[in-house]
Design a protein around this motif. Structure first.
Motif, short mmCIF file in Angstrom:
data_model
loop_
_atom_site.label_atom_id
_atom_site.label_comp_id
_atom_site.label_asym_id
_atom_site.label_seq_id
_atom_site.Cartn_x
_atom_site.Cartn_y
_atom_site.Cartn_z
N ILE A 1 0.83 -1.21 0.00
CA ILE A 1 0.00 0.00 0.00
C ILE A 1 0.86 1.26 0.00
N LEU A 2 2.00 1.21 0.70
CA LEU A 2 2.87 2.40 0.75
C LEU A 2 3.37 2.76 -0.64
N ALA A 3 3.72 1.74 -1.41
CA ALA A 3 4.16 1.99 -2.79
C ALA A 3 2.99 2.45 -3.64
N ALA A 4 1.83 1.84 -3.40
CA ALA A 4 0.65 2.19 -4.18
C ALA A 4 0.30 3.66 -3.99
N LEU A 5 0.41 4.14 -2.74
CA LEU A 5 0.05 5.54 -2.46
C LEU A 5 0.92 6.52 -3.25
N LYS B 1 -2.03 6.79 -12.90
CA LYS B 1 -2.82 7.11 -11.72
C LYS B 1 -3.94 6.08 -11.51
N ILE B 2 -4.58 5.69 -12.61
CA ILE B 2 -5.65 4.69 -12.50
C ILE B 2 -5.06 3.37 -11.98
N LEU B 3 -3.90 3.00 -12.52
CA LEU B 3 -3.25 1.76 -12.06
C LEU B 3 -2.91 1.88 -10.57
N GLY B 4 -2.40 3.06 -10.19
CA GLY B 4 -2.07 3.28 -8.78
C GLY B 4 -3.31 3.21 -7.90
N PHE B 5 -4.40 3.79 -8.39
CA PHE B 5 -5.66 3.75 -7.65
C PHE B 5 -6.11 2.30 -7.43
N ALA B 6 -6.04 1.49 -8.51
CA ALA B 6 -6.42 0.07 -8.39
C ALA B 6 -5.51 -0.62 -7.38
N ALA B 7 -4.22 -0.25 -7.39
CA ALA B 7 -3.28 -0.86 -6.45
C ALA B 7 -3.67 -0.49 -5.01
N VAL B 8 -4.08 0.76 -4.80
CA VAL B 8 -4.51 1.18 -3.46
C VAL B 8 -5.72 0.36 -3.01
N PRO C 1 4.74 14.23 -1.95
CA PRO C 1 4.51 15.58 -2.48
C PRO C 1 3.42 15.52 -3.55
N GLY C 2 2.46 16.40 -3.44
CA GLY C 2 1.43 16.53 -4.46
C GLY C 2 0.56 15.30 -4.68
N PHE C 3 0.20 14.63 -3.59
CA PHE C 3 -0.66 13.45 -3.80
C PHE C 3 -2.09 13.91 -4.05
N ASP C 4 -2.81 13.06 -4.73
CA ASP C 4 -4.15 13.40 -5.17
C ASP C 4 -5.17 12.89 -4.16
N PRO C 5 -5.69 13.77 -3.28
CA PRO C 5 -6.50 13.29 -2.16
C PRO C 5 -7.77 12.56 -2.60
#
Lengths: 97, 471
Positions: free
Chosen positions: A50-54, A66-73, B53-57
């Protein structure tokens, strides 16, 4: 020499190997009765990704990244929250006489 | 927050993870250990959020709420009998998350790059880690999906085998290595990297499927333990991608844990990991054993069974997967309590591979409020069978088959078993004479001191309870 010792990959490998040894030492002591909670608890810990995903969901990242990261989260949070809660639920049931 | 402080907090989290796992070595402290580990996770997540930095809330909090919500709901709702498939699917999500992280990196630094290969942009080590993260993570995701489907009964629990299977798997694996190398070190330009990353993900998802379908339902404890290990290793690889040491530490702890459990399970079946993974073993009805193989079956009803129970001073209950299928843990506890009230000693014998995951039976019986001191491991209980009046076997089969001790021709020869046949009488509650996962005849059923009660474990247990009560 100095350059070598500050190389993050090399430090990472040191950490990896030492942690595996620590893991073996700690986990061999877990009794078979607790193997299922061990598994689901360890499982929740593997959600540490999760830390990497964030870090993959920044405002200036390309949309697909970003979408891939969101899915990872989402995936990692299912793993973390579900894993810890279900472990707690199981351990709550283990009672003495 | 400044970098050094974040690192120190990560370090504290790592210590708490290790200490939390250490507390898992006693039932008394285990719950505290889990709480400690989950607090460490929470702190690490909060610190990371403050640091980025600059994360998308909007995106991040939506993801946290959706994922957390699904996880909490599933954890609250799942039945204890379904715990193996639950852990399997959670493993899959963990692996999937690591693969997605690596894919996101591919998109940012490979697809989105002005020029050069991924290796040119994020370095060789980062590229190798990202590829490994995709590979291990995707295999974990799809392999866990198949394990889930098998355990949940969505697909056959039998091994799915075809000719040339291992060769095909090898071929796909070679393709994976080729595509992986190409996408990281050769491909340039957004289209090439994009296609390469997608093909790599697809191939590894396929490998997860093709390597788990030939493994039978009864071998799932090994598979789940192994996938558990993979999910940790995938997190490790992701840790190298983002250069976060906490991921490496936590991931390798889980990797080690899964490997230890895998090893314990294999030993308890007297099989090598290779045999479990590629042996095509472990179908529910694989063998040829059937009713005609038996010539000394003594079939009893619950009434006769209760009479045998009635005179017993010592009883050992041996639970197996059948207990979980019948959801009979509460009925089991009721009978145990009743017998204890009538003056008998009651113990439970747990074989390491009873059920569908390590420790499955212990969790089920804990749910039914059986005190954990009453559950004994194989090596501790085996000397006691000689002095025991009645052994009650509930849906266990191969783990009590004496052929493992004395028949060198038997496929399970050498597997450590519970020596139930040494007891004065053995009562086997089973749905039918169908063979267990090894697909072989169980000699125990023909022994003079064995009597069979056919039927659903829960129903038979309830009948036994009312009969014993009336006596």
């Amino acid at each position: 020499m100095e350059a070598l010792i500050t190389n993050p990959i090399l430090i990472g490998l040191y950490i990896l190997i030492l942690s595996i040894f620590v893991g073996f030492e700690v986990i061999t002591k877990v009794p078979p009765t607790l193997h299922t909670p061990l598994m689901s608890g360890a499982n929740a810990i593997s959600g540490i990704t999760i830390l990497a995903a964030l870090t993959c969901v920044r405002t200036d990242d390309p949309t697909t990244a970003k979408i891939l990261g969101f899915a990872a989260v989402v995936f990692a949070m299912i793993n973390v929250v579900g894993g810890f809660l279900v472990t707690d639920r199981m351990l709550h049931m283990f009672k003495r006489k | 927050m400044k970098g050094i402080l974040v690192q120190l907090i990560y370090m504290a989290s790592a210590i708490f993870f290790i200490y939390g796992l250490k507390l898992l070595s006693h039932v008394r402290t285990a719950r505290k250990g889990n709480t400690l580990a989950s607090s460490a996770m929470l702190v690490a997540i909060v610190v990371t959020l403050l640091e980025i930095p600059g994360f998308d809330p909007l995106w991040i909090f939506a993801g946290i709420l959706i994922g957390g919500g699904i996880g909490a709901f599933a954890a609250k709702k799942v039945a204890m009998t379904d715990m193996p498939q639950m852990v399997a699917i959670f493993n899959g999500f963990g692996g999937g998350a690591s693969a997605l992280v690596a894919l996101s990196f591919f998109w940012k630094y490979g697809v989105g790059a002005e020029s050069g290969t991924l290796a040119d942009n994020i370095g060789v080590a980062g590229t190798v880690s990202a590829i490994l993260s995709i590979v291990i993570g995707s295999v974990t995701l799809s392999g866990s999906g198949i394990a889930f489907a098998k355990l949940q009964g969505l697909m056959t629990g039998n091994p799915i085998l075809f000719k040339g299977q291992n060769q095909l798997n090898l071929l796909i694996a070679l393709g994976m290595v080729a595509v992986g190398g190409w996408v990281g070190f050769v491909a340039t330009g957004s289209t090439a990297v994009m296609v390469g990353a997608l093909v790599l993900t697809l191939i590894t998802l396929i490998i997860g499927i093709t390597t788990v379908i030939p493994i039978g339902g009864a071998d799932m404890p090994v598979v789940i333990a192994l996938l558990n290990s993979y999910s940790g290793l995938a997190a490790c690889a992701a840790g190298f991608v983002v250069e976060n040491n906490l991921l490496i530490i936590a991931g390798s702890l889980v990797g080690a844990s899964g490997l230890i459990l895998t090893n314990i399970m294999c030993k308890a079946m007297n099989r090598s990991l290779g045999n479990v993974l590629f042996g095509g073993f472990g179908g529910e009805t694989a063998g040829a054993a059937n009713n005609r193989d038996y010539n000394n079956i003594k079939q009893y009803g619950a009434e006769d069974g209760a009479m045998v129970m009635d005179t017993a001073e010592s009883v050992i209950i041996v639970p197996g997967y059948g207990l979980a299928v019948a959801q009979a843990q509460h009925a089991c506890k009721e009978l145990g309590d009743l017998l204890e009230k009538r003056g008998a000693t009651v113990k439970y014998a747990i074989h390491p591979v009873a059920g569908r995951m390590p420790g499955h039976m212990n969790v089920l019986l804990a749910e039914a409020d059986v005190p954990y001191e009453q559950l004994l491991e194989m090596d501790d209980i085996n000397p006691e069978f000689k002095r025991t009046d009645v052994v009650l076997i509930l849906g266990a089969n191969d783990v009590v088959n004496p052929a493992a001790l004395d028949d060198p021709a038997s496929p399970i020869y050498g597997m450590p078993i519970l020596n139930v046949h040494e007891a004065r009488s053995v009562m086997v509650v089973k749905r039918s004479l169908s063979p267990g996962f090894a697909g072989i005849k169980n000699e125990l059923f023909d022994f003079d001191n064995t009597l069979m009660i056919f039927g659903d474990a829960k129903k038979i247990l309830q009948e036994l309870v009312s009969e014993v009560r009336n006596n």
